[in-house]
Design an enzyme around this catalytic site. Structure first.
Site, short mmCIF file in Angstrom:
data_model
loop_
_atom_site.label_atom_id
_atom_site.label_comp_id
_atom_site.label_asym_id
_atom_site.label_seq_id
_atom_site.Cartn_x
_atom_site.Cartn_y
_atom_site.Cartn_z
N ASN A 10 7.27 -6.48 18.97
CA ASN A 10 7.72 -5.10 19.00
C ASN A 10 7.08 -4.40 17.81
O ASN A 10 7.55 -4.51 16.68
CB ASN A 10 9.26 -5.07 18.92
CG ASN A 10 9.81 -3.66 18.99
OD1 ASN A 10 9.06 -2.69 18.96
ND2 ASN A 10 11.12 -3.56 19.05
N ARG A 93 6.64 -5.00 23.69
CA ARG A 93 7.45 -3.83 24.02
C ARG A 93 6.54 -2.60 23.94
O ARG A 93 5.88 -2.37 22.93
CB ARG A 93 8.58 -3.68 23.01
CG ARG A 93 9.37 -2.43 23.27
CD ARG A 93 10.34 -2.15 22.17
NE ARG A 93 11.11 -0.97 22.51
CZ ARG A 93 11.59 -0.12 21.62
NH1 ARG A 93 11.36 -0.30 20.33
NH2 ARG A 93 12.29 0.91 22.00
N HIS A 182 15.13 2.73 26.40
CA HIS A 182 16.04 1.58 26.25
C HIS A 182 16.16 0.82 27.58
O HIS A 182 17.16 0.12 27.82
CB HIS A 182 17.47 2.02 25.86
CG HIS A 182 17.61 2.59 24.48
ND1 HIS A 182 18.50 3.60 24.20
CD2 HIS A 182 17.00 2.28 23.32
CE1 HIS A 182 18.43 3.91 22.91
NE2 HIS A 182 17.53 3.12 22.36
N ARG A 243 19.55 11.79 15.82
CA ARG A 243 19.09 12.75 16.84
C ARG A 243 20.28 13.54 17.40
O ARG A 243 21.37 12.99 17.58
CB ARG A 243 18.41 12.02 18.01
CG ARG A 243 17.15 11.29 17.62
CD ARG A 243 16.40 10.78 18.86
NE ARG A 243 15.43 9.78 18.51
CZ ARG A 243 15.48 8.51 18.92
NH1 ARG A 243 16.44 8.09 19.73
NH2 ARG A 243 14.56 7.66 18.54
N GLU A 386 17.18 -7.49 24.00
CA GLU A 386 15.93 -6.92 24.54
C GLU A 386 14.78 -7.92 24.46
O GLU A 386 13.93 -7.94 25.34
CB GLU A 386 15.61 -5.62 23.79
CG GLU A 386 16.61 -4.53 24.12
CD GLU A 386 16.56 -3.33 23.19
OE1 GLU A 386 15.80 -2.40 23.50
OE2 GLU A 386 17.27 -3.30 22.19
#
Ligand code: AMP
Length: 400
Positions: A10, A93, A182, A243, A386
């Protein structure tokens, strides 16, 4: 000997996270992180969960190439080098797959060029993902490199869900639509929730609440994603650590016209200085909860705004799905903050949602139900994974 190992990478703008998994039993052979790439104070942390202890290396690591070479050296020192015949693939990823990539894909020169073409849609993420793939290819050219896209799981959203109600020609020209992110987490968690309920995935409707520093919700019908809260970029939807999530787009015009802010300044304001951080000065939910517990007003309002947005999405996705079998919490906040789970579900008895307060208070790394056994809708906590999902998808592709 069958090659059963997958290295998951990643690559972020200044970091590389990695895990080496053995797909024979889904065990972790090595787990690590290189951070502050390009600075004097770079740091590599390497652990072998099966034993052997961890190592930390401090000192400058100039770029992603140097970082991946350092990772390869650490793996080799544990007898897990990239030259091992047991390595079946590297799973990468990749944040944005656009409409082009809807499933895991073995990287060729053409695929890499197409991922590069998507950089305007994910300027903060895709460049580092591309670099990670390029460097990994040079380290062992014969090994399949598999790109696993954050957007892919959401590509099944119906057209009317994915579209924004704007001029169609403009939307087409600039590839403006809702992609969602996601996705590997939503895929993994929705499947694991069906397993927790002991029912076939195809029969189960789930609302997944992935609440980490970034946060997103999804509605999954029979294993197929039909709606998600993030959009063209990860800015839309829930209140997050930094955010804003949903807001009137005219806020942007107002800040430009009245506030005189540039587009880049507004981008940074909404992505990096908003959400919990913007509302109360802390983006970590632990701090927000601690301060709210002491009566701090800004932290209390930030917490309430966060929970209110969650409730709106639970209600909306209940309407989208028609019948909900489970609402499931995952990621840093969802897995750990019982206060957030309790507040999000409070008052939703009319939708069939109830909590077992005692079960909700238990801390555990395992998937678990936190609703009473006779509840109409199951409420669950399912830790996301993940890396395992990326490894599983990459391995399935190279062994099919
Ligand atoms: P993630 O992005 O999934 O790694 O989640 C990171 C976020 O999880 C952090 O920013 C924290 O806000 C939150 N978090 C982690 N542990 C806890 C905890 N024990 N209680 C509340 N929030 C937590």
């Amino acid at each position: 000997m069958t090659a059963s190992r997958v290295l998951v990478l990643n690559s972020g703008s200044s970091s590389v996270k990695y895990q080496l998994l053995d797909m024979a039993d889904a065990s972790r052979l090595a787990v690590g992180l290189v951070e502050r790439i390009g600075e004097e104070t770079s740091r590599l942390v390497h652990e072998t969960p099966g034993g052997g202890g961890g190592r930390e290396r401090l000192g400058p690591i100039a770029d992603h190439e140097a970082a991946l070479k350092a990772v390869a050296a650490e793996l080799a020192a544990d007898g897990l080098g990239l030259d091992s015949p047991e390595l079946a693939a590297v799973g990468h990823r990749v944040v944005h797959g656009g409409t082009r990539f809807t499933r895991p894909t073995v990287v060729t020169d053409e695929v890499l060029a197409e991922i590069r073409n998507l950089i305007p849609l994910a300027p903060l993420h895709n460049p580092a993902n591309v670099t990670g793939i390029e460097v990994a290819r040079t380290l062992r050219a014969d090994l399949p490199q598999v790109a696993v896209f954050d957007t892919a799981f959401h590509s099944t959203m119906p057209e009317h869900v994915a579209r924004y109600a704007i001029d169609a020609a403009t939307a087409r020209e600039y590839a403006i639509r809702r992609y969602g992110f996601h996705g590997t987490s939503h895929a993994y968690v929705s499947r694991a929730t069906a397993a927790l309920l002991g029912r076939p995935e195809a029969e189960v409707n789930v609302i997944v609440l992935h609440l980490g520093n970034g946060a997103s919700a999804s509605a999954v019908r029979g294993g197929v994603c039909v709606e998600t809260s993030m959009g063209l970029t990860p800015l839309e939807g829930l209140v997050m650590g930094t955010r804003s999530g949903d807001l009137d787009p005219a806020v942007v015009f107002h800040l430009a016209r009245v506030g005189g802010l540039s587009v880049d300044e507004i981008d940074s304001l909404l992505n990096k200085k908003s959400g919990l951080l913007g509302m109360c000065g802390d983006n970590d939910m632990r701090e927000v909860l601690r301060r709210a517990g002491e009566g701090d007003e800004a932290a209390t309002v930030a917490f309430e705004a966060y929970v209110h947005r969650l409730k709106k999405y639970i209600g909306a996705y209940t309407a989208v799905l028609g019948r909900v079998d489970a609402v499931v919490f995952t990621a840093g906040v969802g897995e750990n903050a019982h206060q957030v789970r309790a507040a999000a579900v409070a008052g939703l008895g009319g939708l069939g949602l109830e909590l077992d307060a005692e079960a909700n208070g238990v801390r555990s790394p395992r998937p678990r139900l936190i609703s009473p056994p006779d509840a109409r809708v199951a409420v669950a906590v399912v830790p996301t994974d993940e890396e395992l999902e990326i490894a599983t998808q990459a391995y399935a592709l190279v062994t099919q």
